[in-house]
Design an enzyme around this catalytic site. Structure first.
Site, PDB file in Angstrom:
ATOM      1  N   VAL A  38     -25.974  38.981  16.875  1.00  0.00           N
ATOM      2  CA  VAL A  38     -24.726  39.089  16.075  1.00  0.00           C
ATOM      3  C   VAL A  38     -25.818  38.765  14.340  1.00  0.00           C
ATOM      4  O   VAL A  38     -26.864  38.172  14.200  1.00  0.00           O
ATOM      5  CB  VAL A  38     -24.189  37.388  15.801  1.00  0.00           C
ATOM      6  CG1 VAL A  38     -23.585  37.291  14.798  1.00  0.00           C
ATOM      7  CG2 VAL A  38     -23.401  38.549  17.454  1.00  0.00           C
ATOM      8  N   ARG A  79     -24.175  53.897  13.704  1.00  0.00           N
ATOM      9  CA  ARG A  79     -23.586  54.504  14.479  1.00  0.00           C
ATOM     10  C   ARG A  79     -24.097  55.927  14.917  1.00  0.00           C
ATOM     11  O   ARG A  79     -24.538  56.550  15.246  1.00  0.00           O
ATOM     12  CB  ARG A  79     -21.852  54.155  14.695  1.00  0.00           C
ATOM     13  CG  ARG A  79     -20.880  53.207  15.227  1.00  0.00           C
ATOM     14  CD  ARG A  79     -19.574  53.046  15.601  1.00  0.00           C
ATOM     15  NE  ARG A  79     -18.721  52.104  15.569  1.00  0.00           N
ATOM     16  CZ  ARG A  79     -18.026  51.937  15.339  1.00  0.00           C
ATOM     17  NH1 ARG A  79     -17.062  52.337  14.407  1.00  0.00           N
ATOM     18  NH2 ARG A  79     -17.512  50.480  15.891  1.00  0.00           N
ATOM     19  N   ASP A  92     -15.034  34.723   6.327  1.00  0.00           N
ATOM     20  CA  ASP A  92     -15.887  33.542   5.560  1.00  0.00           C
ATOM     21  C   ASP A  92     -16.277  32.580   5.933  1.00  0.00           C
ATOM     22  O   ASP A  92     -15.007  31.775   7.022  1.00  0.00           O
ATOM     23  CB  ASP A  92     -13.820  33.594   4.121  1.00  0.00           C
ATOM     24  CG  ASP A  92     -14.986  32.545   2.573  1.00  0.00           C
ATOM     25  OD1 ASP A  92     -16.076  31.933   2.995  1.00  0.00           O
ATOM     26  OD2 ASP A  92     -14.497  32.405   2.008  1.00  0.00           O
ATOM     27  N   TYR A 182     -30.231  24.389  -3.643  1.00  0.00           N
ATOM     28  CA  TYR A 182     -30.472  24.890  -3.026  1.00  0.00           C
ATOM     29  C   TYR A 182     -32.035  24.850  -1.860  1.00  0.00           C
ATOM     30  O   TYR A 182     -32.334  25.330  -0.407  1.00  0.00           O
ATOM     31  CB  TYR A 182     -30.657  26.518  -3.977  1.00  0.00           C
ATOM     32  CG  TYR A 182     -31.375  27.223  -2.923  1.00  0.00           C
ATOM     33  CD1 TYR A 182     -30.204  28.258  -2.343  1.00  0.00           C
ATOM     34  CD2 TYR A 182     -32.899  27.888  -2.903  1.00  0.00           C
ATOM     35  CE1 TYR A 182     -31.040  29.587  -1.608  1.00  0.00           C
ATOM     36  CE2 TYR A 182     -33.344  29.007  -2.520  1.00  0.00           C
ATOM     37  CZ  TYR A 182     -31.958  29.818  -1.496  1.00  0.00           C
ATOM     38  OH  TYR A 182     -32.838  30.594  -0.894  1.00  0.00           O
ATOM     39  N   LYS A 186     -32.581  24.878   1.863  1.00  0.00           N
ATOM     40  CA  LYS A 186     -33.523  24.882   3.404  1.00  0.00           C
ATOM     41  C   LYS A 186     -34.533  24.741   3.573  1.00  0.00           C
ATOM     42  O   LYS A 186     -35.363  25.278   4.514  1.00  0.00           O
ATOM     43  CB  LYS A 186     -34.660  26.306   1.859  1.00  0.00           C
ATOM     44  CG  LYS A 186     -33.311  27.015   1.228  1.00  0.00           C
ATOM     45  CD  LYS A 186     -32.860  27.839   2.811  1.00  0.00           C
ATOM     46  CE  LYS A 186     -31.659  29.760   2.348  1.00  0.00           C
ATOM     47  NZ  LYS A 186     -31.450  29.711   3.775  1.00  0.00           N
TER      48      LYS A 186
END
Length: 302
Positions: A38, A79, A92, A182, A186
């Protein structure tokens, strides 16, 4: 005797050559982290490049982003090019239900790798930014990653193998003026990944924080940032995937290593000051007053 030693040496050399072949590495990677992965933030930048390189390794993909039309095009390309199965998931991640929706979409699929590449940030003075935007950033960059790592970490621990890749940044190693919040998100990811690396290792789960420096991507383009010698997202992805299972943190690229190690020699207050000057220079446009740089969105959650 000499002939026997030569024969043994030749066998060793052939073995090493075989182990370093891309096909062999891909086979080992697929065995440990496949058959499905994922990837969030898969519509652009580092997330997209990680998806492409996972497809090259034969890993089936569930690609997550808000922009469904971009995901569809990427899924079709992967693919056709690599013969893998790939599923687009328009989601979202800022919604409260995002993790539940992702868990439902992946139920019954043998996922072995989760890559949290979605995120966004803002540059400029913190107090000039709308608080709603900062709270959204906190949710997408931290809360959502926390919930997803908990969900997939449990799944991987139960199956006895798997991997989590969390995207950090070199700004997370110290406070960074003009990107203060920000950088704080992190720093959270860096600390979280380091601890999970130790916690989940006995269960066969590898955890990695990838902390790149400035990278050419929509993250910079949308802010009009002056990136200079920025990293290639494909190279960041390549070094990140190769580091999984070998350490807790990877610093992709020579530029990233240079910035991180050179700053490490300074006291923390000096590192903060240096990063503030660097960030001001990157976000300031021609004619801007350096004391009044406007707040800009670095990137939307993809």
């Amino acid at each position: 005797m000499q002939a026997k030693q030569t024969c043994i040496l030749q066998v060793h050399v052939k073995t090493l050559i075989h182990m370093n072949r891309p096909s062999h590495r891909n086979s080992l990677f697929k065995e440990k982290y496949g058959p499905w992965a994922v990837v969030t933030g898969a519509s652009s930048g580092i997330g997209r490049e990680i998806a492409v390189q996972l497809a090259e390794a034969g890993i089936h993909l569930i690609l997550v982003a808000r922009r469904f039309e971009i995901l569809i095009g990427l899924v079709e390309d992967l693919r056709k090019a690599h013969g893998i199965d790939a599923k687009p998931l328009a989601l979202d991640l800022g919604r409260e239900s995002a993790t539940t929706e992702l868990a439902s979409a992946t139920e019954g699929i043998d996922v072995g790798l989760f890559v949290a590449a979605a995120g966004f940030g803002s540059s400029g003075r913190f107090i000039e930014s709308p608080i709603e935007r900062e709270l959204d950033m906190l949710s997408v960059n931290c809360r959502v990653v926390l919930a997803q790592a908990h969900h997939f970490g449990r799944r991987f621990a139960e199956r006895g193998r798997g991997g989590l890749i969390l995207m950090g940044s070199i700004v997370g190693f110290q406070g960074t003026p003009m990107a203060s919040h920000y950088a704080a998100t992190k720093a959270y990811i860096q600390s979280f990944a380091e601890a999970l690396h130790s916690e989940l290792a006995p269960s066969g789960v590898d955890v990695l924080s990838s902390a790149p420096g400035p990278t050419n991507s929509e993250f910079a383009d949308r802010a009009g940032m002056k990136m200079g010698k920025a990293l290639d997202p494909a190279e960041v992805a390549r070094q990140t995937l190769r580091a999984l299972g070998t350490r807790s943190t990877v610093l992709p690229g020579v530029l990233t290593k240079f910035l991180t190690y050179s700053l490490a020699l300074l006291p923390r207050w000096a590192r903060v000051r240096v990063m503030g000057k660097v960030m001001s220079g990157m976000t300031r446009q021609e004619g801007d007053n350096p004391e009044t740089v406007p707040t800009k969105t670095l990137a939307e959650p993809s």
